[in-house]
Design an enzyme around this catalytic site. Structure first.
Site, PDB file in Angstrom:
ATOM      1  N   ASN A   8       1.142  -1.074   0.454  1.00 16.66           N
ATOM      2  CA  ASN A   8       0.322  -0.236  -0.239  1.00 16.66           C
ATOM      3  C   ASN A   8       0.633   1.099   0.212  1.00 16.66           C
ATOM      4  O   ASN A   8       1.557   1.430   1.112  1.00 16.66           O
ATOM      5  CB  ASN A   8      -1.162  -0.352   1.042  1.00 16.66           C
ATOM      6  CG  ASN A   8      -2.023   1.116   1.625  1.00 16.66           C
ATOM      7  OD1 ASN A   8      -2.331   1.892   0.316  1.00 16.66           O
ATOM      8  ND2 ASN A   8      -2.071   1.521   2.333  1.00 16.66           N
ATOM      9  N   LYS A  10      -0.007   4.486  -0.012  1.00 16.75           N
ATOM     10  CA  LYS A  10      -0.233   5.028   0.800  1.00 16.75           C
ATOM     11  C   LYS A  10      -0.271   6.621  -1.063  1.00 16.75           C
ATOM     12  O   LYS A  10      -0.981   6.215  -2.006  1.00 16.75           O
ATOM     13  CB  LYS A  10      -0.373   5.346   1.568  1.00 16.75           C
ATOM     14  CG  LYS A  10      -0.157   4.348   2.763  1.00 16.75           C
ATOM     15  CD  LYS A  10       0.217   4.946   3.752  1.00 16.75           C
ATOM     16  CE  LYS A  10       0.509   3.581   4.595  1.00 16.75           C
ATOM     17  NZ  LYS A  10      -0.112   3.474   5.951  1.00 16.75           N
ATOM     18  N   GLU A  88      -7.070   4.504   7.926  1.00 20.45           N
ATOM     19  CA  GLU A  88      -6.699   6.082   7.022  1.00 20.45           C
ATOM     20  C   GLU A  88      -8.121   6.475   7.257  1.00 20.45           C
ATOM     21  O   GLU A  88      -8.163   7.820   7.522  1.00 20.45           O
ATOM     22  CB  GLU A  88      -5.705   6.361   6.732  1.00 20.45           C
ATOM     23  CG  GLU A  88      -4.059   6.032   7.080  1.00 20.45           C
ATOM     24  CD  GLU A  88      -2.745   5.493   6.651  1.00 20.45           C
ATOM     25  OE1 GLU A  88      -2.715   5.766   5.203  1.00 20.45           O
ATOM     26  OE2 GLU A  88      -1.489   5.175   7.344  1.00 20.45           O
TER      27      GLU A  88
HETATM   28  C1  PEP Z   1      -1.125   0.196   5.795  1.00 19.04           C
HETATM   29  O1  PEP Z   1      -0.450   1.220   5.207  1.00 19.04           O
HETATM   30  O2  PEP Z   1      -2.101  -0.247   6.330  1.00 19.04           O
HETATM   31  C2  PEP Z   1       0.661   0.158   6.773  1.00 19.04           C
HETATM   32  C3  PEP Z   1       0.130  -1.300   7.622  1.00 19.04           C
HETATM   33  O3  PEP Z   1       0.889   0.847   6.806  1.00 19.04           O
HETATM   34  P1  PEP Z   1       2.355   0.468   8.088  1.00 19.04           P
HETATM   35  O4  PEP Z   1       3.019  -0.273   6.877  1.00 19.04           O
HETATM   36  O5  PEP Z   1       3.625   2.213   7.352  1.00 19.04           O
HETATM   37  O6  PEP Z   1       2.184   0.376   9.345  1.00 19.04           O
END
Ligand code: PEP
Length: 239
Positions: A8, A10, A88
């Site tokens: 992901n 983001k 988020e």
């Molecule tokens: C996510 O975006 O779902 C996530 C788990 O982020 P991170 O790995 O940065 O904690």
């Protein structure tokens, strides 16, 4: 069973050029790459082995919904997976369980594979409400609307909110217990659902194997570490 890695990105990276370079470095079997919407189509073209995922969708089919993206639009650029109810979205954009349920329905009806994210906040954890929160998110997300889940595949990602992007992951033992709990809910009558269940929350190349060593953990959803090519290369060698 083969393990799955969902990457992901983001709201990263800033340019298409960087996105294509990262996509090429992430193109392996058993991997889903989820870039931001503007890069989906071009990233999809360079992925030969991994599958294309979106980070969200909107539940209406079309119309006056400025800024939103429908399941059909995602399908038209060959998206296969879609992340739904990411923490988020729930906590920064006030997405409710009911909205998540509508999105799950739209994804299933359009034969996208939804990745339903569930997980408790630190306040809920400290108040002993973790199980109740997860049960509520699962039951509303999956069962508010009738749909052919017994026919369509879907995935659940257990992502404790306090572990996401903090460098403070849930311990593998505790993540395992929660994943078993999720499986128990999904297998209790009248349900007999057997989705892949992933862990997510500060996973990187140093700790990924500690989660994947359990047969009950079907893979990981990775945010921050998915933006670093060296990290991706190492993580991919474990799935
Ligand atoms: C996510 O975006 O779902 C996530 C788990 O982020 P991170 O790995 O940065 O904690």
């Amino acid at each position: 069973m083969t393990k799955l890695l969902i990457l992901n990105w983001k709201m990263n990276p800033a340019t298409l050029k960087e996105a294509l370079s990262l996509a090429k470095a992430s193109d392996y079997k058993n991997v889903v790459v989820a870039p931001p919407f503007p890069f989906l189509e071009e990233v999809g073209k360079v992925l030969k082995k991994s599958r294309l995922g979106a980070q969200d969708l909107f539940y209406e089919e079309k119309g006056a919904f400025t800024g939103e993206v429908s399941a059909k639009e995602l399908k038209s650029v060959r998206v296969k997976y879609v992340i739904i109810g990411h923490s988020e979205r729930r906590h920064k954009f006030d997405e409710t369980d009911e909205m998540v349920a509508k999105k799950m329905k739209a994804a299933a009806e359009n034969k996208l594979i939804p990745v339903l994210c569930v997980g408790e906040t630190i306040e809920e954890k400290n108040a002993g409400k973790k199980e109740a929160v997860i049960e509520r998110q699962l039951k509303i997300g999956l069962f508010l609307y009738p749909r052919p889940y017994t026919l369509n595949p879907f995935i659940v990602a257990y992502e404790p909110v306090w572990a996401i992007g903090t460098g403070n992951p849930e311990t593998p033992e505790s993540a395992l217990e929660t994943i078993k709990y999720i499986r128990k809910i999904l297998n209790a009558k009248p349900y007999t659902l057997n989705p892949k269940i992933l862990y997510g929350g500060s996973v990187d190349s140093r700790n990924l194997r500690d989660y994947l060593k359990y047969k009950e953990v079907d893979g990981a959803l990775v945010g921050g570490a998915s933006l670093k090519k060296e990290e991706v290369k190492k993580m991919i060698s474990y799935v």
